[in-house]
Design a protein around this motif. Structure first.
Motif, PDB file in Angstrom:
ATOM      1  N   ALA A  25       0.883  -1.160   0.093  1.00  0.00           N
ATOM      2  CA  ALA A  25      -0.053   0.045  -0.077  1.00  0.00           C
ATOM      3  C   ALA A  25       0.838   1.259  -0.080  1.00  0.00           C
ATOM      4  O   ALA A  25       0.442   2.296  -0.658  1.00  0.00           O
ATOM      5  CB  ALA A  25      -0.939   0.058   1.085  1.00  0.00           C
ATOM      6  N   ASP A  26       2.005   1.316   0.633  1.00  0.00           N
ATOM      7  CA  ASP A  26       2.779   2.445   0.519  1.00  0.00           C
ATOM      8  C   ASP A  26       3.608   2.590  -0.673  1.00  0.00           C
ATOM      9  O   ASP A  26       3.512   3.921  -1.138  1.00  0.00           O
ATOM     10  CB  ASP A  26       3.940   2.345   1.719  1.00  0.00           C
ATOM     11  CG  ASP A  26       4.835   3.402   2.136  1.00  0.00           C
ATOM     12  OD1 ASP A  26       4.304   4.521   2.525  1.00  0.00           O
ATOM     13  OD2 ASP A  26       6.100   3.337   1.632  1.00  0.00           O
ATOM     14  N   TYR A  27       3.846   1.576  -1.310  1.00  0.00           N
ATOM     15  CA  TYR A  27       4.419   1.699  -2.689  1.00  0.00           C
ATOM     16  C   TYR A  27       3.495   2.327  -3.613  1.00  0.00           C
ATOM     17  O   TYR A  27       3.607   3.290  -4.397  1.00  0.00           O
ATOM     18  CB  TYR A  27       4.683   0.285  -2.965  1.00  0.00           C
ATOM     19  CG  TYR A  27       5.175   0.068  -4.636  1.00  0.00           C
ATOM     20  CD1 TYR A  27       6.456   0.372  -4.865  1.00  0.00           C
ATOM     21  CD2 TYR A  27       4.234  -0.112  -5.494  1.00  0.00           C
ATOM     22  CE1 TYR A  27       7.055   0.312  -6.345  1.00  0.00           C
ATOM     23  CE2 TYR A  27       4.608  -0.075  -7.114  1.00  0.00           C
ATOM     24  CZ  TYR A  27       6.033   0.203  -7.444  1.00  0.00           C
ATOM     25  OH  TYR A  27       6.356   0.030  -8.548  1.00  0.00           O
ATOM     26  N   PRO A  32       3.433   6.769  -8.974  1.00  0.00           N
ATOM     27  CA  PRO A  32       2.384   7.501  -9.885  1.00  0.00           C
ATOM     28  C   PRO A  32       2.116   6.217 -10.826  1.00  0.00           C
ATOM     29  O   PRO A  32       2.681   5.175 -11.061  1.00  0.00           O
ATOM     30  CB  PRO A  32       3.216   8.454 -10.564  1.00  0.00           C
ATOM     31  CG  PRO A  32       4.528   8.114 -10.491  1.00  0.00           C
ATOM     32  CD  PRO A  32       4.832   7.459  -9.352  1.00  0.00           C
ATOM     33  N   ASP A  33       1.016   6.643 -11.479  1.00  0.00           N
ATOM     34  CA  ASP A  33       0.370   5.879 -12.522  1.00  0.00           C
ATOM     35  C   ASP A  33       1.329   6.174 -13.977  1.00  0.00           C
ATOM     36  O   ASP A  33       1.759   7.112 -14.020  1.00  0.00           O
ATOM     37  CB  ASP A  33      -1.128   6.217 -12.973  1.00  0.00           C
ATOM     38  CG  ASP A  33      -2.013   5.984 -11.927  1.00  0.00           C
ATOM     39  OD1 ASP A  33      -2.000   4.892 -11.342  1.00  0.00           O
ATOM     40  OD2 ASP A  33      -2.962   6.600 -11.687  1.00  0.00           O
ATOM     41  N   PRO A  34       1.685   5.261 -14.866  1.00  0.00           N
ATOM     42  CA  PRO A  34       1.228   3.752 -14.666  1.00  0.00           C
ATOM     43  C   PRO A  34       2.038   2.800 -13.972  1.00  0.00           C
ATOM     44  O   PRO A  34       1.573   1.670 -14.096  1.00  0.00           O
ATOM     45  CB  PRO A  34       0.824   3.490 -16.432  1.00  0.00           C
ATOM     46  CG  PRO A  34       2.067   4.206 -16.693  1.00  0.00           C
ATOM     47  CD  PRO A  34       2.140   5.444 -15.928  1.00  0.00           C
ATOM     48  N   GLU A  35       3.312   3.362 -13.371  1.00  0.00           N
ATOM     49  CA  GLU A  35       3.970   2.268 -12.669  1.00  0.00           C
ATOM     50  C   GLU A  35       3.327   1.518 -11.814  1.00  0.00           C
ATOM     51  O   GLU A  35       3.755   0.267 -11.655  1.00  0.00           O
ATOM     52  CB  GLU A  35       5.122   3.189 -12.094  1.00  0.00           C
ATOM     53  CG  GLU A  35       6.149   3.771 -13.196  1.00  0.00           C
ATOM     54  CD  GLU A  35       7.013   2.947 -13.985  1.00  0.00           C
ATOM     55  OE1 GLU A  35       7.757   2.331 -13.085  1.00  0.00           O
ATOM     56  OE2 GLU A  35       6.842   2.799 -15.231  1.00  0.00           O
ATOM     57  N   ARG A  36       2.440   2.100 -10.777  1.00  0.00           N
ATOM     58  CA  ARG A  36       2.127   1.290  -9.776  1.00  0.00           C
ATOM     59  C   ARG A  36       0.978   0.059 -10.453  1.00  0.00           C
ATOM     60  O   ARG A  36       0.745  -0.889  -9.814  1.00  0.00           O
ATOM     61  CB  ARG A  36       1.456   2.119  -8.672  1.00  0.00           C
ATOM     62  CG  ARG A  36       0.247   3.001  -9.255  1.00  0.00           C
ATOM     63  CD  ARG A  36      -0.367   3.865  -8.016  1.00  0.00           C
ATOM     64  NE  ARG A  36      -1.450   4.694  -8.658  1.00  0.00           N
ATOM     65  CZ  ARG A  36      -2.263   5.311  -8.035  1.00  0.00           C
ATOM     66  NH1 ARG A  36      -1.936   5.452  -6.417  1.00  0.00           N
ATOM     67  NH2 ARG A  36      -3.111   6.290  -8.274  1.00  0.00           N
ATOM     68  N   LEU A 102       9.537   0.491 -14.712  1.00  0.00           N
ATOM     69  CA  LEU A 102       8.787  -0.532 -15.004  1.00  0.00           C
ATOM     70  C   LEU A 102       8.057  -0.669 -16.260  1.00  0.00           C
ATOM     71  O   LEU A 102       7.903  -1.748 -16.866  1.00  0.00           O
ATOM     72  CB  LEU A 102       7.900  -1.043 -13.741  1.00  0.00           C
ATOM     73  CG  LEU A 102       7.160  -2.156 -13.824  1.00  0.00           C
ATOM     74  CD1 LEU A 102       7.965  -3.158 -13.558  1.00  0.00           C
ATOM     75  CD2 LEU A 102       6.463  -2.156 -12.331  1.00  0.00           C
ATOM     76  N   SER A 103       7.656   0.485 -16.413  1.00  0.00           N
ATOM     77  CA  SER A 103       6.807   0.572 -17.782  1.00  0.00           C
ATOM     78  C   SER A 103       7.310   0.427 -18.984  1.00  0.00           C
ATOM     79  O   SER A 103       6.901  -0.467 -19.904  1.00  0.00           O
ATOM     80  CB  SER A 103       6.117   1.912 -17.659  1.00  0.00           C
ATOM     81  OG  SER A 103       5.011   2.207 -16.678  1.00  0.00           O
ATOM     82  N   ALA A 104       8.482   1.104 -18.951  1.00  0.00           N
ATOM     83  CA  ALA A 104       9.512   0.451 -20.049  1.00  0.00           C
ATOM     84  C   ALA A 104       9.859  -0.860 -20.408  1.00  0.00           C
ATOM     85  O   ALA A 104       9.782  -1.233 -21.543  1.00  0.00           O
ATOM     86  CB  ALA A 104      10.732   1.530 -20.083  1.00  0.00           C
ATOM     87  N   PHE A 188      -7.400   2.454  -9.506  1.00  0.00           N
ATOM     88  CA  PHE A 188      -6.755   3.503  -8.497  1.00  0.00           C
ATOM     89  C   PHE A 188      -7.580   4.632  -8.196  1.00  0.00           C
ATOM     90  O   PHE A 188      -7.687   5.204  -6.905  1.00  0.00           O
ATOM     91  CB  PHE A 188      -5.387   3.831  -8.911  1.00  0.00           C
ATOM     92  CG  PHE A 188      -4.355   2.780  -8.495  1.00  0.00           C
ATOM     93  CD1 PHE A 188      -4.119   2.348  -7.474  1.00  0.00           C
ATOM     94  CD2 PHE A 188      -3.817   1.791  -9.627  1.00  0.00           C
ATOM     95  CE1 PHE A 188      -3.278   1.175  -7.112  1.00  0.00           C
ATOM     96  CE2 PHE A 188      -3.073   0.685  -9.383  1.00  0.00           C
ATOM     97  CZ  PHE A 188      -2.708   0.445  -8.218  1.00  0.00           C
ATOM     98  N   ALA A 189      -7.987   5.377  -9.422  1.00  0.00           N
ATOM     99  CA  ALA A 189      -8.937   6.471  -9.214  1.00  0.00           C
ATOM    100  C   ALA A 189     -10.326   6.297  -8.240  1.00  0.00           C
ATOM    101  O   ALA A 189     -10.500   7.124  -7.547  1.00  0.00           O
ATOM    102  CB  ALA A 189      -9.268   7.242 -10.793  1.00  0.00           C
ATOM    103  N   TRP A 190     -10.693   5.109  -8.400  1.00  0.00           N
ATOM    104  CA  TRP A 190     -11.982   4.989  -7.644  1.00  0.00           C
ATOM    105  C   TRP A 190     -11.693   4.711  -6.041  1.00  0.00           C
ATOM    106  O   TRP A 190     -12.193   5.279  -5.322  1.00  0.00           O
ATOM    107  CB  TRP A 190     -12.536   3.766  -8.210  1.00  0.00           C
ATOM    108  CG  TRP A 190     -13.657   3.199  -7.521  1.00  0.00           C
ATOM    109  CD1 TRP A 190     -14.730   3.764  -6.968  1.00  0.00           C
ATOM    110  CD2 TRP A 190     -13.794   1.825  -6.808  1.00  0.00           C
ATOM    111  NE1 TRP A 190     -15.667   2.893  -6.112  1.00  0.00           N
ATOM    112  CE2 TRP A 190     -14.841   1.497  -6.028  1.00  0.00           C
ATOM    113  CE3 TRP A 190     -12.970   0.660  -7.052  1.00  0.00           C
ATOM    114  CZ2 TRP A 190     -15.516   0.300  -5.474  1.00  0.00           C
ATOM    115  CZ3 TRP A 190     -13.361  -0.580  -6.558  1.00  0.00           C
ATOM    116  CH2 TRP A 190     -14.548  -0.617  -5.946  1.00  0.00           C
TER     117      TRP A 190
END
Length: 567
Positions: A25-27, A32-36, A102-104, A188-190
């Motif tokens: 949860a801390d991570y 930020p999005d979209p990494e998480r 991570l995204s890359a 995540f937005a929800w």
């Protein structure tokens, strides 16, 4: 990528469930999005890289280090990703480059062809430190093994809603999950109160299944038998049959496994035969002449990418219904079990085609009476299908259909497992936290000629203290090595006897014994017993013969005086 690697590293060494939830949860709060979102996909097993195989890692590490040294190191460490990450030799220019995100990494592996992957992976490894390389290799091979379940990761997502106007529960996340895809920005937005609840446009989506806890003798004292309903637990695989309509009005039918995998393609005959509007939870079985066949027969239809008319004719698939989740667009999951069951009975009674029937209920007035039924299914409603009964399911009459495994509403009371004494023959290192221990064991029994033949493998059932004991035995008594596998001493006078519990037996061409156990686990270490006193293959042969279904004419005679399942 470095932050994700640090998260995985900390999770490996965090034994507490709540501690893992806090770390994840801390991570999620600070990345930020979209990494998480991609991290969440990795933690829940939603990522797959078809061309990233262990062979690719071995190929690359062979170019950077001595193969003999790598083989010795791999044998000691026991984990391919960890060994390659520690031994990777980075050229000077690689240390000066920025580590990838991570995204890359995910984008590159998802888009590049097989021929481009070796250079890509080598370049990424050069830009990362030891922990980053380990996390990268775990990510692309899909074997994180860090003690985090998909449910736990979703619970960490739900924790982000703390302090928002509307707190989101882990169950609520489970319910919307089937309609989502990485990187989960709407999710995540929800949960953070920044967006609406995600909705799916899929006309036949999967619904998270409800699971049961195994019941212990001590649990019965706190339970009122009048509050529960009982039904048979069948020896097949749990499935969810979904039938709906797309926007154009076309019928869409899907079969899902317990984990949400779409298995419709392997059972086109069953999908075509279903004729209801809703979602049925049940057991996938093979029926011949109206009789449920053994799990070994069902396996002939499982994991098939394509099926032939001959296979369909020889192994006709069938659903024995347990529950009704949705009917005619009405979600019934918050209704009491008794209500859902009543509507399920009506639905099955209207269904034509012979591929769907009802799992019969068991009448009982006390736990003692239910124990009698459990001991003799043929005489208590299972009739000629009694050989396919695994035990009994208990469901509280007022229970809603909840995702996950809530304790209390549903219990499973399986038949007592079989057990034998077998001799440890081979051992192999485990993965993750067990990568330093020999924790995967092959064991055998004696033939009439005095030969020890393997009958199964097990990697659980023992405590950490017992694991350490077995590991010391393996290291001190190794007589041969076959790559990562150690052969340990197993003579009539020397060796380790294991009491092995298992659910059943089947014929197997993979084992020299000709037999294989179903769901074996180590029940006890028999340091007191010499290997010569371990069980014989004849014992298992007699057990298999006793478990085998009786001939049709014998079954008919036996079941003539037994109560039959209600329609």
């Amino acid at each position: 990528m470095n932050r994700f690697a640090a998260l995985l590293d900390r999770l490996v060494y965090e034994p507490r469930r709540n501690g893992k939830i806090r770390l994840i949860a801390d991570y999620f709060r600070h990345v930020p999005d979209p990494e998480r979102g991609w991290a969440l996909a990795a933690l829940t097993g939603a990522l797959s890289f078809r061309n990233a195989k262990p062979g690719l890692i071995r190929q690359l590490i062979a170019e950077r280090t001595d193969p003999v040294l790598f083989a010795l190191s791999y044998d000691y460490v026991g984990d391919l990703s960890e060994t390659a990450a520690l031994m990777w030799s980075t050229p000077p220019h690689g240390r000066n480059e920025e580590p990838p995100t991570l995204s890359a990494v995910i984008d590159a592996f998802a888009t590049l062809g097989r021929g481009e992957l070796p250079a890509l992976l080598a370049g990424l490894m050069d830009r990362l430190d030891e922990t980053g390389r380990w996390a990268l290799l775990k990510l692309i091979t899909g074997s994180l093994r860090i003690g985090v379940s998909a449910r736990l990761a979703k619970t960490a997502v739900a924790a982000l809603s703390e302090g928002t106007p509307q707190e989101v529960t882990p169950d609520a996340v489970e319910l919307v999950w089937p309609g989502l895809s990485p990187p989960y920005e709407a999710l995540f937005a929800w949960v953070e109160g920044r967006g609406a609840k995600p909705e799916t446009a899929d006309p036949a989506p999967f619904r998270p299944v409800m699971l049961a806890h195994g019941i212990e003798d001590a649990d019965f004292a706190a339970l009122n038998p009048a509050s529960y309903r009982a039904e048979w637990k069948w020896d097949g695989i749990r499935v969810q049959a979904v039938r709906g309509h797309d926007p154009a009005g076309h019928v869409v039918t899907r079969l899902y496994s317990r984990t949400g995998e779409d298995i419709s393609g392997a059972f086109p005959d069953l999908a075509d035969a279903l004729a209801f509007d809703g979602v049925v939870d049940g057991e996938l079985l093979v029926l011949r002449e109206g009789r449920v066949q053994s799990f070994n027969v069902l396996q002939q239809r499982l994991n098939r990418k394509s099926v032939t008319p001959k296979l369909i004719a020889e192994f006709p698939a069938h659903i024995r219904a347990y529950d009704l989740l949705v009917e005619a667009g009405e979600d019934l999951r918050d209704q009491p079990f008794d209500t859902r069951r009543s509507r399920l009975e009506q639905l099955v009674s209207r269904h034509d085609g012979g591929r769907l029937d009802l799992s019969p209920m068991i009448a009982f007035s006390s736990w003692e009476k239910l124990a009698e039924a459990r001991a003799d299914p043929a005489a208590h409603g299972a009739g000629g299908d009694a050989e396919a009964v695994e035990g009994v399911m208990l469901k509280r009459a007022d229970s809603a259909y909840l995702p996950g495994r809530p304790k209390g509403p549903w219990w499973k009371w399986k038949h007592d497992p079989h057990s034998i004494d077998a001799v440890l023959m081979y051992a192999q290192r485990g993965h993750g936290k067990r990568s330093s221990f020999y924790s995967d064991y092959t064991f055998g029994v004696w033939t009439s000629e005095g030969e020890l033949v393997p009958v199964g493998k097990a990697y659980f059932g023992f405590t950490d203290a017992e694991l350490a004991e077995i590991d010391r035995f393996v290291r001190r008594n190794t007589v041969n090595r076959f790559g990562p596998v150690r052969e340990v001493v197993h003579t009539l006078s020397e060796g380790l006897v294991l009491e092995v519990a298992f659910e059943g037996l089947a014929r197997s061409t993979r084992h020299r014994s000709g037999l294989a156990m179903r769901f074996p686990r180590i029940a006890r270490l028999r340091w007191d017993k010499p290997p010569a006193e371990a069980d014989r293959l004849e014992t298992l042969e007699r057990l298999l013969k006793a478990e085998a279904p009786s001939p049709p004419e014998a079954r008919s005679a036996n079941s003539a005086s037994s109560p039959q399942p209600e329609p």
